[in-house]
Each structure stands twice: as structure tokens, then as C-alpha cells.
Design a protein around this motif. Sequence first.
Motif, PDB file in Angstrom:
ATOM      1  N   GLY A  88       0.823  -1.191   0.000  1.00 38.56           N
ATOM      2  CA  GLY A  88       0.000   0.000   0.000  1.00 38.56           C
ATOM      3  C   GLY A  88       0.861   1.246   0.000  1.00 38.56           C
ATOM      4  O   GLY A  88       1.861   1.325   0.704  1.00 38.56           O
ATOM      5  N   GLY A  89       0.469   2.207  -0.826  1.00 38.50           N
ATOM      6  CA  GLY A  89       1.202   3.464  -0.922  1.00 38.50           C
ATOM      7  C   GLY A  89       1.473   3.831  -2.360  1.00 38.50           C
ATOM      8  O   GLY A  89       2.312   3.213  -3.006  1.00 38.50           O
ATOM      9  N   GLY A  90       0.741   4.796  -2.889  1.00 40.48           N
ATOM     10  CA  GLY A  90       0.993   5.276  -4.238  1.00 40.48           C
ATOM     11  C   GLY A  90       0.444   4.416  -5.355  1.00 40.48           C
ATOM     12  O   GLY A  90       0.904   4.514  -6.495  1.00 40.48           O
ATOM     13  N   ILE A  91      -0.544   3.581  -5.072  1.00 43.87           N
ATOM     14  CA  ILE A  91      -1.128   2.723  -6.110  1.00 43.87           C
ATOM     15  C   ILE A  91      -2.136   3.530  -6.925  1.00 43.87           C
ATOM     16  O   ILE A  91      -2.996   4.223  -6.386  1.00 43.87           O
ATOM     17  CB  ILE A  91      -1.806   1.498  -5.478  1.00 43.87           C
ATOM     18  CG1 ILE A  91      -0.749   0.581  -4.848  1.00 43.87           C
ATOM     19  CG2 ILE A  91      -2.631   0.729  -6.518  1.00 43.87           C
ATOM     20  CD1 ILE A  91      -1.324  -0.617  -4.124  1.00 43.87           C
ATOM     21  N   THR A  92      -2.030   3.422  -8.255  1.00 41.58           N
ATOM     22  CA  THR A  92      -2.904   4.137  -9.182  1.00 41.58           C
ATOM     23  C   THR A  92      -3.331   3.202 -10.303  1.00 41.58           C
ATOM     24  O   THR A  92      -2.761   2.105 -10.467  1.00 41.58           O
ATOM     25  CB  THR A  92      -2.183   5.349  -9.804  1.00 41.58           C
ATOM     26  OG1 THR A  92      -1.182   4.869 -10.721  1.00 41.58           O
ATOM     27  CG2 THR A  92      -1.523   6.221  -8.749  1.00 41.58           C
ATOM     28  N   PRO A  93      -4.307   3.609 -11.104  1.00 35.94           N
ATOM     29  CA  PRO A  93      -4.668   2.785 -12.261  1.00 35.94           C
ATOM     30  C   PRO A  93      -3.497   2.574 -13.214  1.00 35.94           C
ATOM     31  O   PRO A  93      -3.446   1.551 -13.914  1.00 35.94           O
ATOM     32  CB  PRO A  93      -5.789   3.597 -12.935  1.00 35.94           C
ATOM     33  CG  PRO A  93      -6.376   4.421 -11.841  1.00 35.94           C
ATOM     34  CD  PRO A  93      -5.229   4.771 -10.947  1.00 35.94           C
ATOM     35  N   ARG A  94      -2.560   3.512 -13.281  1.00 34.29           N
ATOM     36  CA  ARG A  94      -1.447   3.415 -14.231  1.00 34.29           C
ATOM     37  C   ARG A  94      -0.368   2.435 -13.782  1.00 34.29           C
ATOM     38  O   ARG A  94       0.368   1.906 -14.618  1.00 34.29           O
ATOM     39  CB  ARG A  94      -0.822   4.799 -14.448  1.00 34.29           C
ATOM     40  CG  ARG A  94      -1.752   5.794 -15.125  1.00 34.29           C
ATOM     41  CD  ARG A  94      -1.049   7.108 -15.366  1.00 34.29           C
ATOM     42  NE  ARG A  94       0.091   6.964 -16.247  1.00 34.29           N
ATOM     43  CZ  ARG A  94       0.956   7.937 -16.527  1.00 34.29           C
ATOM     44  NH1 ARG A  94       0.803   9.129 -15.966  1.00 34.29           N
ATOM     45  NH2 ARG A  94       1.963   7.724 -17.340  1.00 34.29           N
ATOM     46  N   ASN A  95      -0.247   2.211 -12.458  1.00 33.56           N
ATOM     47  CA  ASN A  95       0.862   1.366 -12.016  1.00 33.56           C
ATOM     48  C   ASN A  95       0.451   0.052 -11.364  1.00 33.56           C
ATOM     49  O   ASN A  95       1.317  -0.758 -11.014  1.00 33.56           O
ATOM     50  CB  ASN A  95       1.791   2.143 -11.073  1.00 33.56           C
ATOM     51  CG  ASN A  95       1.111   2.553  -9.770  1.00 33.56           C
ATOM     52  OD1 ASN A  95       0.161   1.935  -9.297  1.00 33.56           O
ATOM     53  ND2 ASN A  95       1.624   3.619  -9.159  1.00 33.56           N
ATOM     54  N   ILE A  96      -0.850  -0.191 -11.182  1.00 33.76           N
ATOM     55  CA  ILE A  96      -1.260  -1.380 -10.444  1.00 33.76           C
ATOM     56  C   ILE A  96      -0.792  -2.669 -11.114  1.00 33.76           C
ATOM     57  O   ILE A  96      -0.368  -3.608 -10.434  1.00 33.76           O
ATOM     58  CB  ILE A  96      -2.798  -1.401 -10.223  1.00 33.76           C
ATOM     59  CG1 ILE A  96      -3.222  -2.617  -9.401  1.00 33.76           C
ATOM     60  CG2 ILE A  96      -3.543  -1.345 -11.537  1.00 33.76           C
ATOM     61  CD1 ILE A  96      -2.620  -2.705  -8.024  1.00 33.76           C
ATOM     62  N   THR A  97      -0.810  -2.729 -12.432  1.00 34.89           N
ATOM     63  CA  THR A  97      -0.366  -3.951 -13.110  1.00 34.89           C
ATOM     64  C   THR A  97       1.111  -4.217 -12.846  1.00 34.89           C
ATOM     65  O   THR A  97       1.510  -5.352 -12.556  1.00 34.89           O
ATOM     66  CB  THR A  97      -0.617  -3.848 -14.625  1.00 34.89           C
ATOM     67  OG1 THR A  97      -2.015  -3.656 -14.852  1.00 34.89           O
ATOM     68  CG2 THR A  97      -0.178  -5.119 -15.326  1.00 34.89           C
ATOM     69  N   ARG A  98       1.934  -3.173 -12.937  1.00 33.20           N
ATOM     70  CA  ARG A  98       3.373  -3.329 -12.649  1.00 33.20           C
ATOM     71  C   ARG A  98       3.595  -3.744 -11.201  1.00 33.20           C
ATOM     72  O   ARG A  98       4.484  -4.564 -10.911  1.00 33.20           O
ATOM     73  CB  ARG A  98       4.111  -2.024 -12.936  1.00 33.20           C
ATOM     74  CG  ARG A  98       4.366  -1.751 -14.415  1.00 33.20           C
ATOM     75  CD  ARG A  98       5.159  -0.465 -14.584  1.00 33.20           C
ATOM     76  NE  ARG A  98       4.361   0.706 -14.258  1.00 33.20           N
ATOM     77  CZ  ARG A  98       4.858   1.904 -13.949  1.00 33.20           C
ATOM     78  NH1 ARG A  98       6.168   2.068 -13.894  1.00 33.20           N
ATOM     79  NH2 ARG A  98       4.055   2.917 -13.690  1.00 33.20           N
ATOM     80  N   ILE A  99       2.806  -3.211 -10.289  1.00 35.61           N
ATOM     81  CA  ILE A  99       2.961  -3.540  -8.876  1.00 35.61           C
ATOM     82  C   ILE A  99       2.611  -4.997  -8.618  1.00 35.61           C
ATOM     83  O   ILE A  99       3.312  -5.702  -7.888  1.00 35.61           O
ATOM     84  CB  ILE A  99       2.099  -2.593  -8.020  1.00 35.61           C
ATOM     85  CG1 ILE A  99       2.710  -1.188  -8.029  1.00 35.61           C
ATOM     86  CG2 ILE A  99       1.964  -3.112  -6.601  1.00 35.61           C
ATOM     87  CD1 ILE A  99       1.814  -0.125  -7.450  1.00 35.61           C
ATOM     88  N   ILE A 100       1.529  -5.464  -9.222  1.00 33.59           N
ATOM     89  CA  ILE A 100       1.147  -6.870  -9.071  1.00 33.59           C
ATOM     90  C   ILE A 100       2.254  -7.783  -9.600  1.00 33.59           C
ATOM     91  O   ILE A 100       2.646  -8.766  -8.959  1.00 33.59           O
ATOM     92  CB  ILE A 100      -0.181  -7.154  -9.791  1.00 33.59           C
ATOM     93  CG1 ILE A 100      -1.337  -6.450  -9.065  1.00 33.59           C
ATOM     94  CG2 ILE A 100      -0.450  -8.657  -9.884  1.00 33.59           C
ATOM     95  CD1 ILE A 100      -2.662  -6.524  -9.788  1.00 33.59           C
ATOM     96  N   GLU A 101       2.785  -7.442 -10.764  1.00 34.52           N
ATOM     97  CA  GLU A 101       3.842  -8.256 -11.361  1.00 34.52           C
ATOM     98  C   GLU A 101       5.118  -8.224 -10.530  1.00 34.52           C
ATOM     99  O   GLU A 101       5.822  -9.234 -10.399  1.00 34.52           O
ATOM    100  CB  GLU A 101       4.129  -7.769 -12.778  1.00 34.52           C
ATOM    101  CG  GLU A 101       2.990  -8.016 -13.763  1.00 34.52           C
ATOM    102  CD  GLU A 101       3.228  -7.377 -15.111  1.00 34.52           C
ATOM    103  OE1 GLU A 101       4.178  -6.570 -15.218  1.00 34.52           O
ATOM    104  OE2 GLU A 101       2.465  -7.664 -16.049  1.00 34.52           O
ATOM    105  N   ALA A 102       5.434  -7.070  -9.952  1.00 31.67           N
ATOM    106  CA  ALA A 102       6.695  -6.909  -9.225  1.00 31.67           C
ATOM    107  C   ALA A 102       6.663  -7.508  -7.831  1.00 31.67           C
ATOM    108  O   ALA A 102       7.709  -7.945  -7.326  1.00 31.67           O
ATOM    109  CB  ALA A 102       7.056  -5.427  -9.137  1.00 31.67           C
ATOM    110  N   THR A 103       5.480  -7.520  -7.193  1.00 39.49           N
ATOM    111  CA  THR A 103       5.429  -7.961  -5.799  1.00 39.49           C
ATOM    112  C   THR A 103       4.888  -9.370  -5.619  1.00 39.49           C
ATOM    113  O   THR A 103       5.267 -10.059  -4.672  1.00 39.49           O
ATOM    114  CB  THR A 103       4.560  -7.003  -4.962  1.00 39.49           C
ATOM    115  OG1 THR A 103       3.190  -7.062  -5.428  1.00 39.49           O
ATOM    116  CG2 THR A 103       5.081  -5.574  -5.049  1.00 39.49           C
ATOM    117  N   GLY A 104       3.973  -9.783  -6.479  1.00 40.71           N
ATOM    118  CA  GLY A 104       3.365 -11.098  -6.328  1.00 40.71           C
ATOM    119  C   GLY A 104       2.418 -11.209  -5.153  1.00 40.71           C
ATOM    120  O   GLY A 104       2.097 -12.317  -4.711  1.00 40.71           O
ATOM    121  N   ALA A 105       1.968 -10.084  -4.632  1.00 40.57           N
ATOM    122  CA  ALA A 105       1.063 -10.094  -3.482  1.00 40.57           C
ATOM    123  C   ALA A 105      -0.359 -10.438  -3.918  1.00 40.57           C
ATOM    124  O   ALA A 105      -0.719 -10.306  -5.092  1.00 40.57           O
ATOM    125  CB  ALA A 105       1.084  -8.741  -2.779  1.00 40.57           C
TER     126      ALA A 105
END
Length: 247
Positions: A178-195
Motif C-alpha cells: 500500500g502506498g501510491g497505487i494508481t490505475p497506471r501502475n497497479i499492473t506493474r505492482i502486481i507483477e513486481a510484488t506477487g502479493a
Amino acid sequence: MTTFEICIDSVEGALAAEAAGAERVELCSALFEGGLTPSIGTIETALRSVDRIRVHVIVRPRAGDFIYSPTEVEAMVRDVRAAVAAGAHGIVIGALTAEGDVDVPTTRALIEAAGGVSITFHRAFDMVRDPYAALEQLIELGVDRVLTSGQEVSVLEGAPLIAELVRRAGDRIIVMPGGGITPRNITRIIEATGAGEYHFAALVTSDGPAVHRNPAPRMGGTLHRPEYERSDTSEKLIGQVLAASRA
């Protein structure tokens, strides 16, 4: 299946999150301060206003650090009990020592006061000196999830640490970015963290309804939001993040 928790500070925020399809909210007050304990009236009204969504309540008595005095701990224990008695599905807590470790006695007391409802350790975790040792302590205490930006200003910067925490946690505890999640970066965050769970606020500002306005007084300190500006949870923005995550 990916779970989304929305950080809110109003009953309207809970309704917007439910309408947008989120699974859970973290109910706070004073999001400008990072989130403080909401009033019992807000808790009760939020719980009565939603049908499906889970409502977790933060218990944080003040802004600033997470090192609490005995009287603050007593107040937090009472707030936890009151929130659970009102029907809260979960409690969000966080307490540290001056040395930057998890305050185990305080955390244990708050967990016991919660009486078995779901427990999240909030972003106080991002201030600990050893995140791996802290993770193991939280697992031993029986905490259900930990909210973290990976000890960085946002999840994108903290993704390497978050991914390692997810790996080490396995199925013993949920690591929720959590922190700074937006529609533009959520896909990258999912791929990078695996959470499997993600936490974000979806706030937009709007002009308040006041017709008569006095620009002279200030109701807060030197750093303040304009008196006639509102901050609201956006159902549309929540929907955009959820839709982007499924793309």
C-alpha cells in the motif's frame, strides 16, 4: 484471487468502495495525518450502511510516531473493544519501540482486546529497523496481515523488499502492499510484488457547498487544507484501479 482494500475516512467512502467492487475498507479519520481512530458514530453508521464489504477500523490515537505511553495504550485497548463491540470485522494497529522494533507487549494487548477479529499491522512496519525480524514477530503474535510500502515512499520503489517479504511470509501472514497505487501502475505492482492483497486510497478533491465564505479564519495549524475544499473517496477511481488490475 486479488483482494483490494480501500483506505477511507467517511461513510460515503465505504459506500463508494462497495459500489466499485472492493472487498474491504480501512476506516479512518484524519487521512491528512495518515489515518487516526474514527469516531464510534462513524464506525456504527458505516457498518449499518454497507451490505457486502468488510469494514476494518484503524486504532491510532494521534499522529506522529508509533511509540505509545501507558495511558495511550489504555485508550487504544478501549477503542479496540468499542470498535469490535460495534461490529467491526477487523482492527488495524501498529506500535513500535524507540529502538525501531515491534512493541510486542502493546501489540499483544491490542490483539487480545480484539477478541479474535482479523488483525492488520499498519505502515508502522515501514519504520522498523529490521523488516524481516519484524515480520517473524508479527507472525508469532498471530497478526493476519501487514501493510507496507516496502519502507519506501511508494510501493513501486519498495517492490523489491515487498516481493521478498511475500516470499518469506508464504501462507503464514498476508503481506499487503500500500502506498501510491494508481490505475497506471497497479499492473506493474502486481507483477513486481506477487502479493494477493492491495491497499490504496482513491481520493479526489471537490469544492464544498458553502455559499457564504469567510477567507480569513483558519481552523487548523499552519499546514492545512483549504477550508472550503473537500476530499472524497472516488468510486470511479477505485473502479479504474480494479479494472486495470484485471487487464
